[in-house]
Scaffold this active site. Structure first.
Site, mmCIF file in Angstrom:
data_model
loop_
_atom_site.group_PDB
_atom_site.id
_atom_site.type_symbol
_atom_site.label_atom_id
_atom_site.label_comp_id
_atom_site.label_asym_id
_atom_site.label_seq_id
_atom_site.Cartn_x
_atom_site.Cartn_y
_atom_site.Cartn_z
ATOM 1 N N LYS A 221 40.862 39.077 43.296
ATOM 2 C CA LYS A 221 39.426 39.657 43.235
ATOM 3 C C LYS A 221 38.899 39.757 44.927
ATOM 4 C CE LYS A 221 37.650 34.905 42.821
ATOM 5 N NZ LYS A 221 37.212 34.123 41.789
ATOM 6 N N ARG B 122 28.265 29.214 33.628
ATOM 7 C CA ARG B 122 28.143 30.144 34.367
ATOM 8 C C ARG B 122 28.648 31.339 33.262
ATOM 9 N NH1 ARG B 122 31.538 30.909 39.709
ATOM 10 N NH2 ARG B 122 33.269 31.690 38.146
ATOM 11 N N TYR C 167 22.456 35.066 73.695
ATOM 12 C CA TYR C 167 21.131 35.050 73.256
ATOM 13 C C TYR C 167 20.587 34.041 73.128
ATOM 14 C CZ TYR C 167 22.015 40.238 71.628
ATOM 15 O OH TYR C 167 22.062 41.490 71.831
ATOM 16 N N MET D 80 26.534 39.963 67.030
ATOM 17 C CA MET D 80 26.875 41.049 66.089
ATOM 18 C C MET D 80 28.236 41.455 66.275
ATOM 19 S SD MET D 80 25.394 44.815 64.666
ATOM 20 C CE MET D 80 23.825 43.962 64.409
HETATM 21 C C1 LIG Z 1 38.058 33.029 41.621
HETATM 22 C C2 LIG Z 1 38.726 32.613 40.342
HETATM 23 C C3 LIG Z 1 39.920 31.812 40.256
HETATM 24 C C4 LIG Z 1 40.736 31.362 41.239
HETATM 25 O O1 LIG Z 1 39.986 30.317 42.177
HETATM 26 P P1 LIG Z 1 40.451 29.463 43.141
HETATM 27 O O2 LIG Z 1 39.881 28.416 43.506
HETATM 28 O O3 LIG Z 1 40.707 30.575 44.448
HETATM 29 O O4 LIG Z 1 42.093 29.360 42.931
HETATM 30 C C5 LIG Z 1 40.413 31.538 38.760
HETATM 31 N N1 LIG Z 1 39.426 31.947 37.755
HETATM 32 C C6 LIG Z 1 38.440 32.491 38.026
HETATM 33 C C7 LIG Z 1 37.716 32.833 36.556
HETATM 34 C C8 LIG Z 1 37.982 32.738 39.250
HETATM 35 O O5 LIG Z 1 36.705 33.570 39.292
#
Ligand SMILES: *Cc1c(COP(=O)(O)O)cnc(C)c1O
Length: 369
Positions: free
Chosen positions: A33, A131, A261, A309
């Protein structure tokens, strides 16, 4: 010639996955992801499959579609979908879907009926993260709905799954409590007559440190890219991402020169300042102003003043640093992603996922290099 670049070593991703795979009898879903945690989803997926992953995990249907468009035909689970998503396209392209509520499952089943084949579904139970997932109270109704849709041929229950609260403290008592809730949810499904092919709950931390949580499939993300979720423990992982930039300008300045800055940094001696063409638009955390450091001229040298930036200034003392010299922001050796996370008051996950911009080329080496 590049002035700033990100290098991704896909052989390293492959080797990290192979190492994780060797540590468990479970199958491995590499999580790609967020564009492969900033490493590129498609090259990361290919490298993970070469290392022995047999599943890929993503959040959105768009992320799943990117893998399919690249010709990757391994099983893919997409777990963050909602009303309005094109479930029919997911079913047609063999993308597994997660369901956490009866309403969502009904939508998936209706789309599958339109396509004319069963949707591959993983039922998610909320074991404590609050969640995603169905609460234990709502779980029996979700499983019963799945059993009904399965009997009608609209759904095939591939998995039952959940996610841990503690991504960094695998021995936390909450983890044990969640495992208890997970086992109970599996027992409830069994009683209703739903036996999933795959039970899965382990993220990187649990893959590395909780073999009792591996079940049939583990879902590491971070660890595939060579980063450890657990402070101070490396587990033989090697980071796959390196970010470097060339010095574009150096100047000699006297003691007492206020820099960048807000003038938050003042030189305490005559020194050489080096300008690097990377800033917060490229992922350098502004919170690491006066705290991050880069390897330049053989030494790790501090960011002087605010991160802008587009650029940062590095205080090089009397080192013979010149335009064109290469500075390493982070890589497998030093400094590390974890050093930048500490400097910015965040976690290594955030550093790699935020790094990169359209103007910083991502160069692949290793499998594709
Ligand atoms: C992101 C995610 C993972 C992987 O988590 P890591 O801590 O990066 O290994 C596994 N399962 C779900 C549902 C996630 O959202």
């Amino acid at each position: 010639m590049w002035q700033a670049e990100m290098r991704i070593d896909t052989a390293t991703i492959r080797d990290n996955v192979a190492g994780l795979r060797a540590g468990t009898p479970a199958a491995l879903m590499a999580v790609v992801k967020a564009d492969g945690y900033g490493h590129g989803a498609v090259p990361s997926a290919r490298a993970a499959l070469a290392g022995g992953a047999t599943w890929l995990g993503v959040c959105t249907l768009g992320e799943a579609a990117e893998l399919r468009a690249a010709g990757i035909d391994a099983p893919v689970l997409a777990w963050l979908t909602g009303t309005g998503d094109d479930y029919a396209a997911a079913v047609r392209t063999d993308v597994d879907l997660s369901a956490a509520a009866v309403g969502g499952l009904d939508e998936i089943a209706a789309a599958a009926a339109r396509v004319g084949r069963a949707a591959r579904v993983h039922l998610k139970v909320d074991t404590g993260l609050a969640r995603g997932g169905a609460t234990p109270a709502d779980w029996p109704a979700l499983v019963e709905a799945a059993a009904k849709h399965a009997a009608a041929g609209a759904v095939e229950v591939i998995g039952v799954w959940s996610h841990f609260v503690y991504a960094d403290v695998p021995e936390h008592p909450t983890t044990d409590r969640q495992l208890g809730v997970f086992r109970e949810a599996l027992a409830v499904a069994e009683r209703i007559g739903v036996t999933p092919q795959l039970r899965h709950i382990a993220n990187s931390a649990a893959t590395l440190a909780r073999p009792d949580a591996h079940f049939d499939l583990v879902r590491p993300g971070l660890a595939c890219y060579g980063l450890s979720p657990i402070a101070g423990r490396r587990y033989g992982l090697r980071p796959a991402m390196t970010v470097r930039a060339r010095v574009v300008l150096t100047k000699r300045v006297p003691a007492g020169t206020a820099v960048a800055y807000g003038h938050t940094y003042t030189t305490d001696r005559e020194t050489t300042l080096a300008l690097l063409p990377l800033g917060y638009a490229d992922g350098v955390p502004r919170a690491a102003s006066n705290a991050g450091a880069v390897l330049l001229g053989g030494e790790v040298r501090p960011v002087a003043g605010r991160v802008s930036m587009d650029q940062i200034v590095v205080d090089c003392g009397d080192a013979p640093v010149a335009p064109g010299d290469v500075a390493t922001l982070f890589g497998p050796d030093r400094p590390t992603v974890d050093d930048w996370a500490a400097a910015a008051g965040t976690i290594n996950y955030e550093i790699v996922t935020r790094f990169g911009s359209a103007r910083v080329p991502r160069v692949y080496e290793g499998l594709d290099g």
